[in-house]
Design an enzyme around this catalytic site. Sequence first.
Site, PDB file in Angstrom:
ATOM      1  N   SER A  25      46.281  44.716  37.370  1.00 54.94           N
ATOM      2  CA  SER A  25      45.205  45.685  37.139  1.00 54.94           C
ATOM      3  C   SER A  25      44.532  45.886  38.480  1.00 54.94           C
ATOM      4  CB  SER A  25      44.200  45.132  36.121  1.00 54.94           C
ATOM      5  OG  SER A  25      42.965  45.828  36.195  1.00 54.94           O
ATOM      6  N   TYR A  52      38.822  38.102  33.037  1.00 55.48           N
ATOM      7  CA  TYR A  52      39.958  39.027  33.022  1.00 55.48           C
ATOM      8  C   TYR A  52      40.445  39.306  34.438  1.00 55.48           C
ATOM      9  CZ  TYR A  52      42.632  43.344  32.601  1.00 55.48           C
ATOM     10  OH  TYR A  52      43.611  44.293  32.694  1.00 55.48           O
ATOM     11  N   LYS A  98      44.138  38.488  36.484  1.00 51.89           N
ATOM     12  CA  LYS A  98      44.929  39.476  37.214  1.00 51.89           C
ATOM     13  C   LYS A  98      45.062  39.114  38.689  1.00 51.89           C
ATOM     14  CE  LYS A  98      45.904  41.903  33.619  1.00 51.89           C
ATOM     15  NZ  LYS A  98      47.299  41.887  33.114  1.00 51.89           N
TER      16      LYS A  98
END
Length: 279
Positions: free
Chosen positions: A137, A151, A155
């Site tokens: 991402s 999160y 990534k």
Amino acid sequence: MNTKKVWFVTGASKGLGLNLVKKLLAGGYSVAATSRNITELEKVISEENSNFLPLEVDLLNEKSVAAAVSKSMEKFGKLDIIVNNAGYGQLGTLEELTDEESRKNFDTNVFGSLNIIRKTMPYLRAQKSGFIINIASIGGLTGEFAGWGVYCATKFAVVGFTEALAAEVKEFGVNATVVYPGYFRTDFLTGGSLRTPKTQIDAYTTARQLQAAHEQHINGNQPGDPEKGALALIELAEMENPPVHLVLGSDAFEIAANKLDALKNEILEYKNLSISTDY
């Protein structure tokens, strides 16, 4: 004889993964596609196609992953391109997310991909060819999104192990690329693809505002076209010398450029302190 490459795609029942599988099948490629629930996968890809192998896989269970890879080899005889796409978003500041919430996000987004790599690499290494594409991402390049820390950390981890993987597998004729998508108009910001913290701390006003923006305003208005994103991944896979890093989307490109400039400036500003520690 079908000389098209064989793809193995995780997280194929929705979002970018689903668009990729549909484009691949339409292009005559062979595809092994995984989902946590095979019924969901068969609902969205109902066509009878000898080039399509739907698989129900628990990415956190090494035996389940090994069985899926084995079935794919039995059906197609080889694997050429592995796409680690499965994952989900976890909202919440570092303080408010529990250990369980944080670890579950890492389990799926990081350790699930590592399980796939561990079980597919023996085949790629033996055939002296292959390509592993890990979907990260733009949040894996910059963590400056309040309320997205865990999160983003997952990534960043994907980026780190992809760089190492690219260096490790080059001698076997295998390539690895980490992809940094920006905002694509999929269902990523809805339902099971985005989880909110069980306990919210309202004092984090910036995080709450950003959470509301994603749920209420960004969702449905993302600039990225997932069909074009899928085509870009297919083009990437056909490159003779693919890059280790690829950003997808004009928004991701802009964010990446800004991050590189800011990082360079900050590092240079403190050069004297940085180099003052040598003997």
